[in-house]
Design a protein around this motif. Structure first.
Motif, mmCIF file in Angstrom:
data_model
loop_
_atom_site.group_PDB
_atom_site.id
_atom_site.type_symbol
_atom_site.label_atom_id
_atom_site.label_comp_id
_atom_site.label_asym_id
_atom_site.label_seq_id
_atom_site.Cartn_x
_atom_site.Cartn_y
_atom_site.Cartn_z
ATOM 1 N N LYS A 180 5.930 -1.112 8.852
ATOM 2 C CA LYS A 180 4.837 -0.631 7.985
ATOM 3 C C LYS A 180 3.559 -0.563 8.808
ATOM 4 O O LYS A 180 3.186 -1.535 9.472
ATOM 5 C CB LYS A 180 4.609 -1.642 6.857
ATOM 6 C CG LYS A 180 5.242 -1.240 5.540
ATOM 7 C CD LYS A 180 4.488 -1.912 4.406
ATOM 8 C CE LYS A 180 5.354 -2.943 3.718
ATOM 9 N NZ LYS A 180 4.621 -3.826 2.831
ATOM 10 N N VAL A 181 2.910 0.584 8.759
ATOM 11 C CA VAL A 181 1.669 0.745 9.526
ATOM 12 C C VAL A 181 0.556 1.232 8.619
ATOM 13 O O VAL A 181 0.750 2.186 7.851
ATOM 14 C CB VAL A 181 1.823 1.806 10.643
ATOM 15 C CG1 VAL A 181 0.632 1.730 11.599
ATOM 16 C CG2 VAL A 181 3.091 1.619 11.407
ATOM 17 N N SER A 182 -0.579 0.587 8.719
ATOM 18 C CA SER A 182 -1.735 1.040 7.957
ATOM 19 C C SER A 182 -2.646 1.829 8.903
ATOM 20 O O SER A 182 -3.140 1.303 9.895
ATOM 21 C CB SER A 182 -2.452 -0.174 7.371
ATOM 22 O OG SER A 182 -3.711 0.220 6.924
ATOM 23 N N VAL A 183 -2.791 3.126 8.589
ATOM 24 C CA VAL A 183 -3.582 4.029 9.434
ATOM 25 C C VAL A 183 -4.638 4.694 8.554
ATOM 26 O O VAL A 183 -4.282 5.292 7.528
ATOM 27 C CB VAL A 183 -2.684 5.133 10.042
ATOM 28 C CG1 VAL A 183 -3.452 5.962 11.057
ATOM 29 C CG2 VAL A 183 -1.435 4.540 10.666
ATOM 30 N N ASN A 184 -5.873 4.588 8.934
ATOM 31 C CA ASN A 184 -6.965 5.180 8.147
ATOM 32 C C ASN A 184 -6.836 4.842 6.661
ATOM 33 O O ASN A 184 -6.895 5.719 5.787
ATOM 34 C CB ASN A 184 -7.021 6.706 8.361
ATOM 35 C CG ASN A 184 -7.292 7.048 9.823
ATOM 36 O OD1 ASN A 184 -7.923 6.283 10.537
ATOM 37 N ND2 ASN A 184 -6.795 8.197 10.269
ATOM 38 N N ASN A 185 -6.576 3.573 6.395
ATOM 39 C CA ASN A 185 -6.481 3.038 5.027
ATOM 40 C C ASN A 185 -5.260 3.503 4.239
ATOM 41 O O ASN A 185 -5.215 3.343 3.024
ATOM 42 C CB ASN A 185 -7.747 3.352 4.202
ATOM 43 C CG ASN A 185 -8.950 2.636 4.780
ATOM 44 O OD1 ASN A 185 -8.816 1.501 5.236
ATOM 45 N ND2 ASN A 185 -10.074 3.321 4.824
ATOM 46 N N LYS A 186 -4.288 4.109 4.872
ATOM 47 C CA LYS A 186 -3.046 4.493 4.174
ATOM 48 C C LYS A 186 -1.873 3.769 4.839
ATOM 49 O O LYS A 186 -1.751 3.773 6.070
ATOM 50 C CB LYS A 186 -2.812 6.004 4.302
ATOM 51 C CG LYS A 186 -3.440 6.777 3.160
ATOM 52 C CD LYS A 186 -2.681 7.942 2.627
ATOM 53 C CE LYS A 186 -2.043 9.010 3.357
ATOM 54 N NZ LYS A 186 -2.591 10.258 3.637
ATOM 55 N N THR A 187 -1.014 3.151 4.031
ATOM 56 C CA THR A 187 0.116 2.435 4.629
ATOM 57 C C THR A 187 1.372 3.288 4.532
ATOM 58 O O THR A 187 1.699 3.816 3.475
ATOM 59 C CB THR A 187 0.332 1.088 3.911
ATOM 60 O OG1 THR A 187 -0.886 0.373 3.963
ATOM 61 C CG2 THR A 187 1.424 0.271 4.571
ATOM 62 N N THR A 188 2.044 3.454 5.660
ATOM 63 C CA THR A 188 3.294 4.223 5.658
ATOM 64 C C THR A 188 4.375 3.440 6.394
ATOM 65 O O THR A 188 4.076 2.583 7.222
ATOM 66 C CB THR A 188 3.142 5.574 6.403
ATOM 67 O OG1 THR A 188 2.352 5.360 7.565
ATOM 68 C CG2 THR A 188 2.538 6.646 5.545
ATOM 69 N N LEU A 189 5.610 3.779 6.077
ATOM 70 C CA LEU A 189 6.730 3.147 6.762
ATOM 71 C C LEU A 189 7.186 4.132 7.833
ATOM 72 O O LEU A 189 7.526 5.280 7.522
ATOM 73 C CB LEU A 189 7.850 2.904 5.743
ATOM 74 C CG LEU A 189 9.002 2.040 6.217
ATOM 75 C CD1 LEU A 189 8.543 0.613 6.477
ATOM 76 C CD2 LEU A 189 10.121 2.039 5.178
ATOM 77 N N ILE A 190 7.174 3.691 9.076
ATOM 78 C CA ILE A 190 7.601 4.603 10.149
ATOM 79 C C ILE A 190 8.732 3.954 10.947
ATOM 80 O O ILE A 190 9.016 2.772 10.784
ATOM 81 C CB ILE A 190 6.437 4.947 11.112
ATOM 82 C CG1 ILE A 190 5.946 3.665 11.820
ATOM 83 C CG2 ILE A 190 5.304 5.656 10.409
ATOM 84 C CD1 ILE A 190 5.513 3.918 13.233
ATOM 85 N N THR A 191 9.356 4.738 11.800
ATOM 86 C CA THR A 191 10.352 4.186 12.720
ATOM 87 C C THR A 191 9.725 4.170 14.109
ATOM 88 O O THR A 191 9.171 5.185 14.554
ATOM 89 C CB THR A 191 11.621 5.055 12.731
ATOM 90 O OG1 THR A 191 12.073 5.156 11.390
ATOM 91 C CG2 THR A 191 12.714 4.452 13.600
ATOM 92 N N SER A 192 9.776 3.022 14.764
ATOM 93 C CA SER A 192 9.133 2.916 16.079
ATOM 94 C C SER A 192 9.890 3.729 17.125
ATOM 95 O O SER A 192 11.089 3.972 16.990
ATOM 96 C CB SER A 192 9.073 1.448 16.505
ATOM 97 O OG SER A 192 10.371 0.919 16.557
ATOM 98 N N GLN A 193 9.156 4.120 18.165
ATOM 99 C CA GLN A 193 9.771 4.845 19.290
ATOM 100 C C GLN A 193 10.319 3.834 20.292
ATOM 101 O O GLN A 193 9.980 2.647 20.229
ATOM 102 C CB GLN A 193 8.721 5.717 19.974
ATOM 103 C CG GLN A 193 8.153 6.797 19.079
ATOM 104 C CD GLN A 193 7.008 7.541 19.753
ATOM 105 O OE1 GLN A 193 6.023 7.848 19.126
ATOM 106 N NE2 GLN A 193 7.134 7.846 21.035
ATOM 107 N N THR A 194 11.112 4.325 21.216
ATOM 108 C CA THR A 194 11.650 3.382 22.213
ATOM 109 C C THR A 194 10.992 3.545 23.583
ATOM 110 O O THR A 194 11.284 2.791 24.506
ATOM 111 C CB THR A 194 13.175 3.535 22.354
ATOM 112 O OG1 THR A 194 13.468 4.901 22.473
ATOM 113 C CG2 THR A 194 13.889 2.924 21.183
ATOM 114 N N ASN A 195 10.141 4.537 23.751
ATOM 115 C CA ASN A 195 9.334 4.589 24.971
ATOM 116 C C ASN A 195 8.108 5.463 24.762
ATOM 117 O O ASN A 195 7.979 6.112 23.766
ATOM 118 C CB ASN A 195 10.147 5.097 26.174
ATOM 119 C CG ASN A 195 10.727 6.463 25.921
ATOM 120 O OD1 ASN A 195 10.008 7.368 25.506
ATOM 121 N ND2 ASN A 195 12.021 6.593 26.122
#
Ligand code: FUC
Length: 794
Positions: free
Chosen positions: A779-794
């Motif tokens: 879960k990442v909060s970016v510019n006051n919006k929280t979204t669920l993302i998938t992390s990158q591997t590089n």
């Protein structure tokens, strides 16, 4: 030589200096236009174990030499304080009848010896034989390479020096060159403030000596006793040799003379007999003499450029992981660092200086924290005293912990291992301490430690309880174990090393807790680090029951122990019992002034602006108070900070900036960051303890005196303004100051094992990247919006 200021002023117009200075990045180079007179102006180098302090003198140069493993003292015995806990009930009874005066006195029976002290090793002196009238003087420290340089011109001849302390080769090297063939003429000598002597050698200076086997602590200003014995204590060896191009080398027992050289390389190796916190440094000591000799011989057999290349590559592997750009550089690059700091203090904008301070903190940690089980002390590894301020020890009611705040967030996780190793050692001496002083299971540490991992309450039965009898140093230290796991996701570490230690700290707290009259769990006796209260009856005391700081630290320790046990899927019964006590701790109170109450009752503070704020640990560095989850408590923390004000010691400013960042108030955090960077003139070599916190000309933090924790607290705070994370969520730019409206940071770390890059403009994230070893949902909060993302591997 007397330094010729007029001559220098006259010649500083020379464009060479400006060229040298402006060729450097203003956020990665500290530079000066004159030699250092005092330590507060010098430049520090280190490979994490060996340290060198460079003054850059012209005809008289001195280099202070340190080794992280050179301390006074010997291993501690775990039977010294047997049965001291028999004095505990009397303190508890005094508190139960609200007799705080009696408690303050009775608790002194629960005090043992002070910590031992970190020792200066020696000084290398260079006397150069050339004219004293020089021009084009320049010295610097490059944070990109961990190399320091000195340059000046005498009668048309350029003299250059390059200093490095290599981690791969464990050696200190000074390279000297003259632009004219044969113009290098100098003498080299060594001395030490410890007991020492020289051994005969054909081609090197071999100094051997030893630290006191015991040093009685001194309260400020009063000198305790120092005990030396050639057959006891940590011994050291310092070997010095020179390689030259051209010229003649004459080696005496304690001096080396070089005449007519064009290039010279001075090699210094330092080793000690320290062989672990529980080993006698003589009977079971390391073979320090052969070690020093072998380091010297191996390094001298190599080509200097190869040693330098390996040094830079090794250092950059750590340093280059993070890159911070705080917008366009407004710096006048032709100003030396001390001048920039002074201008900054008058309100000038200098984002490069703000980034330089952050980079310098990471540099200092890399340079002082690479010795297994020996963390950076109050001065990192750089000290020139036999009797340093506060023993230059580990102060475990804030300072030792603060040193390691930037270790995980700024991507230097492996440097945290020095502290984690020390915590493991403390858990061993601390087990005896828990039993002897408190009759508890587990382990505990009071308010100090040293290279012997001592952990007992200090004070020798005469100490002021407000610091001596703090009993939560171990529980606080143990939280670092979870932090290391949370950032590194190193389950093997948690299982094999970390968890049993964390559990031991929790066990101590479980046993130490007692019930108050209403049935809540509290500590008794309790203190709030270094602060005191007025009871309603007007008594100014420091020992109470149910102090908020103790309970806040216990909350952190319990929460993290439960999390760790859950990750490892073990100890279900134990964590149930911890959870039960956690749920029934005396709850936080908000006082009449809106503050987070520091004492069990809403008592008055004799010193409302007091530098310590340990009762706010749940907000930072802890996790159980936050603006989102506990807004009322967060607000009470804010009120506490407002009442305390911003004027405090260096380390305390470093802490408060982090607290303001966690309150999501980037502008207040930034205001205090500027005040942490307030220029303080060098005060000479006397130790001054009073006055405002700030920054000396060489960017070292002033408590005062010099204490490295403020540097590390400030560095951690910059990371905290740009990125915050919990075990559940990452927040980008949580506390961005308005003035840092545009910028970029690469390589910060977030809990969960993520590496984060952020680019922002006009205060908003414009791009970001979150990387982990394998793709994971986060879960990442970016510019006051929280979204669920998938992390990158590089
Ligand atoms: C704590 C602080 C002091 C100092 C000392 C080393 O006792 O209260 O200010 O930093 O540690």
């Amino acid at each position: 030589m007397k330094y010729n200021t007029r001559k220098l002023l006259f010649t500083f117009g020379a464009s060479l200096i400006v060229t040298l200075a402006t060729a450097q990045s203003p956020d990665k180079v500290l530079w000066f236009d004159k030699p250092a007179r005092f330590f507060n102006e010098s430049l520090l180098l280190g490979n994490g174990t060996q340290g060198a302090t460079i003054f850059g003198g012209i005809t008289k140069e001195k280099v202070l030499l340190n080794n992280a493993t050179l301390w006074s003292g010997e291993p501690v015995s775990d039977t010294t304080y047997k049965d001291y806990y028999l004095h505990l009930p009397a303190v508890r009874e005094a508190l139960a009848r609200e007799d705080y005066r009696a408690a303050d006195t009775l608790i002194q029976k629960l005090q043992g010896h002070y910590s031992q002290a970190y020792m200066a090793l020696g000084t290398l002196y260079l006397h150069l034989n050339h004219d004293t009238a020089v021009s084009n003087y320049y010295r610097d420290l490059n944070l990109d390479s961990s190399i320091s340089k000195v340059h000046y011109t005498v009668n048309g001849v350029n003299f250059d020096r390059e200093y490095l302390v290599s981690h791969p080769d464990k050696v200190i090297i000074i390279k000297l060159t003259a632009s004219k063939k044969g113009a290098l003429n100098f003498d080299l000598s060594f001395n030490s403030v410890l007991h020492y002597g020289f051994e005969k050698s054909n081609n090197s200076i071999k100094a051997f000596g030893y630290a006191p086997y015991r040093q009685d602590a001194s309260a400020r200003g009063t000198v305790g006793k120092i005990f030396y014995d050639a057959n006891r204590g940590i011994h050291f060896a310092s070997n010095v040799a020179v390689k030259t191009k051209d010229g003649i080398q004459t080696v005496g027992d304690s001096t080396i003379n070089i005449s007519g050289a064009t290039e010279a390389f001075i090699y210094v190796s330092l080793a000690t007999s320290f062989n672990g916190f529980d080993k006698d440094p003589v009977k079971q000591g390391k073979p320090y003499k052969p070690v020093a000799e072998s380091i010297l011989q191996k390094a001298m057999a190599k080509n200097y450029d190869a040693v330098k290349k390996a040094h830079i590559a090794d250092y950059r592997r750590l340093f280059a992981r993070v890159n911070l750009q705080l917008g366009s550089f407004t710096t006048d690059k032709s100003q030396p660092t001390d001048k920039r700091l002074q201008l900054y203090g008058t309100g000038a904008e200098d984002k490069a200086l703000e980034a330089l301070y952050f980079n310098f903190g990471r540099y200092l940690l890399i340079s002082s924290s690479r010795t297994p089980n020996i963390p950076a002390n109050l001065q990192g590894i750089w000290s020139y005293y036999v009797r340093p301020p506060w023993q230059c020890n580990y102060t475990t009611n804030i300072n030792a912990q603060e040193n390691y705040w930037p270790s995980e967030t700024t991507n230097l996780s492996e440097l945290h291992l020095s502290l984690l190793g020390q915590i493991e050692n403390i858990s061993k001496t601390g087990a005896a301490n828990a039993k002897n002083f408190y009759n508890c299971r587990g382990w505990n540490c009071a308010h100090n430690s040293d290279i012997w991992a001592m952990s007992n309450p200090v004070g020798d039965r005469l100490g002021r309880p407000r610091w001596s009898n703090f009993s939560m140093g171990g529980a606080w230290l143990s939280t670092h174990i979870w932090e290391h796991f949370s950032f590194s996701q190193d389950t093997a570490y948690l299982k094999q090393k970390g968890y049993p230690i964390l559990k031991g700290a929790a066990q101590f707290c479980m046993d130490f807790l007692v019930k108050d009259k209403k049935g809540n769990f509290i500590t008794s006796p309790s203190t709030s680090p270094e602060n005191s209260f007025y009871t309603d009856a007007g008594y100014n005391g420091s020992v109470l029951y149910g102090g908020t700081a103790d309970l806040a630290i216990i909350r952190e320790c319990f929460i993290k122990t439960i999390k760790a046990a859950k990750v490892l899927k073990i100890d279900a019964g134990f964590i149930d019992s911890i959870q039960n006590k956690l749920d029934n701790l005396y709850p936080y109170q908000i006082g009449a002034e809106g503050k987070l109450q520091e004492w069990y009752y809403d008592w008055k503070d004799p010193e409302p602006t007091h530098r310590h704020q340990s009762h706010l640990i749940g907000l930072f560095p802890g996790e159980h108070i936050s603006v989102e989850k506990t807004p009322e408590l967060a607000n009470a923390c804010k009120r506490t900070l407002e009442i305390k004000g911003d004027e405090t010691t260096g380390w305390s400013k470093g802490w408060r900036i982090n607290l303001w960042a966690r309150l999501k108030d980037g502008n207040h955090a930034y205001k205090m960051y500027r005040e942490l960077l307030r220029y303080l003139p060098p005060i000479g070599d006397t130790i001054i303890y009073n006055g405002p916190g700030g920054t000396y000309p060489n960017l070292l933090d002033a408590c005062p005196p010099f204490q490295i924790d403020g540097n590390f607290g400030g560095t951690a705070a910059v990371a905290e303004m740009l990125l915050q994370s919990t075990d559940e969520e990452i927040t980008l730019l949580p506390a961005l100051p308005d003035v840092w409206s545009t910028g970029e940071v690469k390589g910060l770390k977030a809990r969960g094992g993520f590496t984060v890059d952020i680019k922002w403009e006009k205060g908003k994230v414009v791009s970001y990247k979150i990387v982990s070893k394998s793709p994971r949902k986060v879960k990442v909060s970016v510019n006051n919006k929280t979204t669920l993302i998938t992390s990158q591997t590089n």
